[in-house]
Design an enzyme around this catalytic site. Structure first.
Site: not given
Length: 251
Positions: A9, A145
């Site tokens: 992130n 992810d």
């Protein structure tokens, strides 16, 4: 070999939160990062010059968005920066590392939010990944992810999320199709129970209450099953809204 996958992130923010210390303690042979949100010249020098590792960076055209990176103790023979499909490759979502014994896909799969067009984009990316994987001539590892929880045990509140992207029937069905095509969810080889998560919503402070989702995976070709030694999640490692997932395999 120990392989690590982690949606950080934002790699610059993660490094400021001491992610490199955690990575050094884990000491993986291949480190795959997703959602780095950085161009190659914006990746922190500590990573670009990380002792013992060779870096490979695949950035999105859009600044501060998406992107994946890999750091390898043993450099692959070749590296592909995308599938060769402009609408996917422009978002910097895949690195393909080609080793003599196997190929490794480091993928940041799209989020299906923000309307039907992005959900369709996600499903198209899923289809392209499966097509590419089926055509692969070597044993394959796919990490990253995936942005979808597969089964009810893979998220804390399945009933409340049945109509939300990340747990829609069509998204979950793609994982069914992927496994049916001859791939293994390696984590489920060792852990059949629920309560294991790799992502928590930051806005609701969900990590403090362990209200999470397991959306980060290591998939492997069925032919690699006998070589897989362990697969696990490291929820104690902070620095992102995701945590690292690990695969240990004899290769």
């Amino acid at each position: 070999m120990k392989l690590l996958s982690w949606n950080v992130n934002g790699v610059r923010a993660a490094i400021k939160k001491d992610a490199l210390t955690a990575l050094n303690l884990i000491d993986a042979d291949i480190v795959c990062l997703q959602e780095i949100k950085a161009k190659p010249d914006q990746v922190p020098g500590e990573l670009l010059e990380w002792p013992g590792y060779t870096p490979y960076i695949c950035s999105a055209e859009r600044p501060g968005y998406s992107g994946v990176a890999a750091f390898c103790k043993q450099p692959p023979h070749t590296v592909a920066y995308g599938f060769g499909v402009e609408r996917f490759d422009s978002e910097g979502r895949i690195l393909i590392l080609d080793y003599p014994q196997f190929k490794l896909f480091n993928c940041y799969f799209p989020n299906g939010g923000n309307g039907p067009e992005r959900l369709q984009y996600k499903m198209d990316f899923y289809a392209a990944t499966l097509d590419y994987a089926r055509a692969c001539e070597k044993p394959l590892l796919i990490c990253g992810d995936v942005n979808t929880a597969h089964q009810e045990i893979d998220l804390a509140r399945p009933k409340e999320n049945e109509k939300n992207t990340g747990f829609l029937p069509m998204e979950r069905a793609w994982i069914d199709d992927f496994l049916a095509a001859g791939f293994i969810d390696t984590f489920r080889m060792f852990h059949s129970e629920g309560g294991h998560y790799s992502w928590w919503d930051m806005k609701t402070r969900a990590r403090e209450r362990d209200i999470g989702w397991r959306i980060d995976y290591f998939f492997a070709s069925e032919e690699l099953r006998s070589k897989i030694r362990d697969a696990y999640i490291l929820p104690q490692v902070t620095g992102s809204d995701h945590c690292p997932v690990i695969l240990e395999i004899d290769l």
